[in-house]
Design a protein around this motif. Sequence first.
Motif, short mmCIF file in Angstrom:
data_model
loop_
_atom_site.label_atom_id
_atom_site.label_comp_id
_atom_site.label_asym_id
_atom_site.label_seq_id
_atom_site.Cartn_x
_atom_site.Cartn_y
_atom_site.Cartn_z
N TYR A 89 0.81 -1.17 0.00
CA TYR A 89 0.22 0.01 0.25
C TYR A 89 0.92 1.15 0.12
O TYR A 89 2.09 1.18 0.32
N SER A 90 0.27 2.47 -0.41
CA SER A 90 0.93 3.56 -0.20
C SER A 90 -0.10 4.92 -0.24
O SER A 90 -1.07 4.76 -0.63
N TYR A 91 0.46 5.70 0.37
CA TYR A 91 -0.51 7.14 0.42
C TYR A 91 0.43 8.21 -0.11
O TYR A 91 1.71 8.01 -0.14
N SER A 92 -0.33 8.91 -0.82
CA SER A 92 0.26 10.26 -1.55
C SER A 92 -0.68 11.41 -1.27
O SER A 92 -2.05 11.32 -1.39
N ILE A 158 -4.69 6.94 -2.32
CA ILE A 158 -4.47 5.64 -1.72
C ILE A 158 -4.38 4.38 -2.73
O ILE A 158 -5.18 4.36 -3.49
N THR A 159 -3.04 3.75 -2.63
CA THR A 159 -3.05 2.57 -3.69
C THR A 159 -2.60 1.60 -2.86
O THR A 159 -1.87 1.43 -1.90
N ILE A 160 -3.56 0.41 -2.95
CA ILE A 160 -3.51 -1.04 -2.70
C ILE A 160 -3.14 -1.76 -3.51
O ILE A 160 -4.12 -2.06 -4.44
N GLU A 161 -2.24 -2.73 -3.17
CA GLU A 161 -2.04 -3.95 -3.94
C GLU A 161 -2.48 -5.15 -3.19
O GLU A 161 -2.23 -5.13 -1.91
N TYR A 162 -3.42 -5.81 -3.62
CA TYR A 162 -3.95 -7.12 -3.00
C TYR A 162 -3.93 -8.28 -3.80
O TYR A 162 -4.05 -8.28 -4.90
N LYS A 163 -4.07 -9.43 -3.14
CA LYS A 163 -4.38 -10.78 -3.89
C LYS A 163 -5.62 -11.54 -3.57
O LYS A 163 -6.32 -11.08 -2.27
N SER A 164 -5.85 -12.46 -4.02
CA SER A 164 -7.04 -13.21 -3.72
C SER A 164 -6.56 -14.55 -3.06
O SER A 164 -5.39 -14.77 -2.94
N LEU A 165 -7.29 -15.54 -2.65
CA LEU A 165 -6.79 -16.76 -2.11
C LEU A 165 -5.78 -17.45 -2.84
O LEU A 165 -4.93 -18.29 -2.57
N TYR A 166 -6.10 -17.38 -4.31
CA TYR A 166 -5.33 -18.25 -5.38
C TYR A 166 -4.13 -17.37 -5.86
O TYR A 166 -3.39 -17.88 -6.74
N GLY A 167 -3.93 -16.22 -5.37
CA GLY A 167 -2.65 -15.40 -5.54
C GLY A 167 -2.72 -14.53 -6.67
O GLY A 167 -1.66 -13.83 -7.13
N GLU A 169 -3.17 -10.99 -8.34
CA GLU A 169 -2.99 -9.68 -7.62
C GLU A 169 -3.59 -8.56 -8.56
O GLU A 169 -3.53 -8.77 -9.89
N TRP A 170 -4.10 -7.71 -7.84
CA TRP A 170 -4.79 -6.45 -8.27
C TRP A 170 -4.25 -5.11 -7.82
O TRP A 170 -3.56 -5.43 -6.56
N ARG A 171 -4.24 -4.02 -8.40
CA ARG A 171 -3.80 -2.80 -7.82
C ARG A 171 -5.20 -1.97 -8.02
O ARG A 171 -5.60 -1.66 -8.99
N PHE A 172 -5.21 -1.32 -6.68
CA PHE A 172 -6.38 -0.46 -6.49
C PHE A 172 -5.90 0.92 -6.42
O PHE A 172 -5.00 1.17 -5.30
N ILE A 173 -6.40 1.84 -6.77
CA ILE A 173 -6.11 3.45 -6.61
C ILE A 173 -7.29 4.31 -6.37
O ILE A 173 -8.32 4.06 -7.06
N SER A 174 -7.17 4.78 -5.08
CA SER A 174 -8.67 5.41 -4.86
C SER A 174 -8.84 6.63 -5.56
O SER A 174 -8.00 7.16 -6.20
N ASN A 175 -10.08 6.98 -5.71
CA ASN A 175 -10.53 8.15 -6.67
C ASN A 175 -10.43 7.84 -8.20
O ASN A 175 -10.35 8.70 -9.08
N ASP A 176 -10.02 6.58 -8.56
CA ASP A 176 -9.78 6.32 -10.10
C ASP A 176 -10.97 5.76 -10.43
O ASP A 176 -11.68 5.02 -9.79
#
Length: 184
Positions: A89-92, A158-167, A169-176
């Motif tokens: 994750y990251s905040y800017s 706010i940027t969040i990189e996250y995984k599912s149970l099977y690995g 991966e996605w990148r979420f960027i707030s207000n995108d």
Amino acid sequence: MHKPKTQNNNKISLDTIVGLCAIVTSICAIIITLYQTRLQKVQQYASVKPLLMNYSQSFSGGDGKNGKSYHYEFIIVNQGLGPAIVSNYSYSYNSKRFENIAEILQQIKKENRLDSTKSVALANIWKNEILPVGEKLSLINIDDDRLAPLVEKADIKITIEYKSLYGQEWRFISNDKSEPQEID
């Protein structure tokens, strides 16, 4: 003179035809099995796909005691089908990176010369944190007439990189405006 008749060896026997049909049928069965296995894998991965989204809500009104009140809340929610496992994750703010949301709010307060605020509740995201399906995480919750409108209009990402149970991966960027992007 009469030539003796020779047998034509070019004829295909019934056994050969049956054998070729069996081979073609076996190859088709293998192809169909592989295709069905692929479809099952896609369905299995989709059945646990997390989907992070963000919402913000704000309103102003009187609370009876102090007259006017302004409320702002920023929420991350998992609206997918499976849990989201945070990998990074990251905040800017204004294109500058910060360690957490509190530092961003301190910067906004400093820029606008605000000494004190009424009610501020903050939460952070952590690596390996698991956001279950339907889980709402209120990252910013402010009840303050001066600070809340400033935070609402601020360029906080706010940027969040996250995984599912099977690995996966996605990148979420707030207000995108687009949905989270899959990371290869």
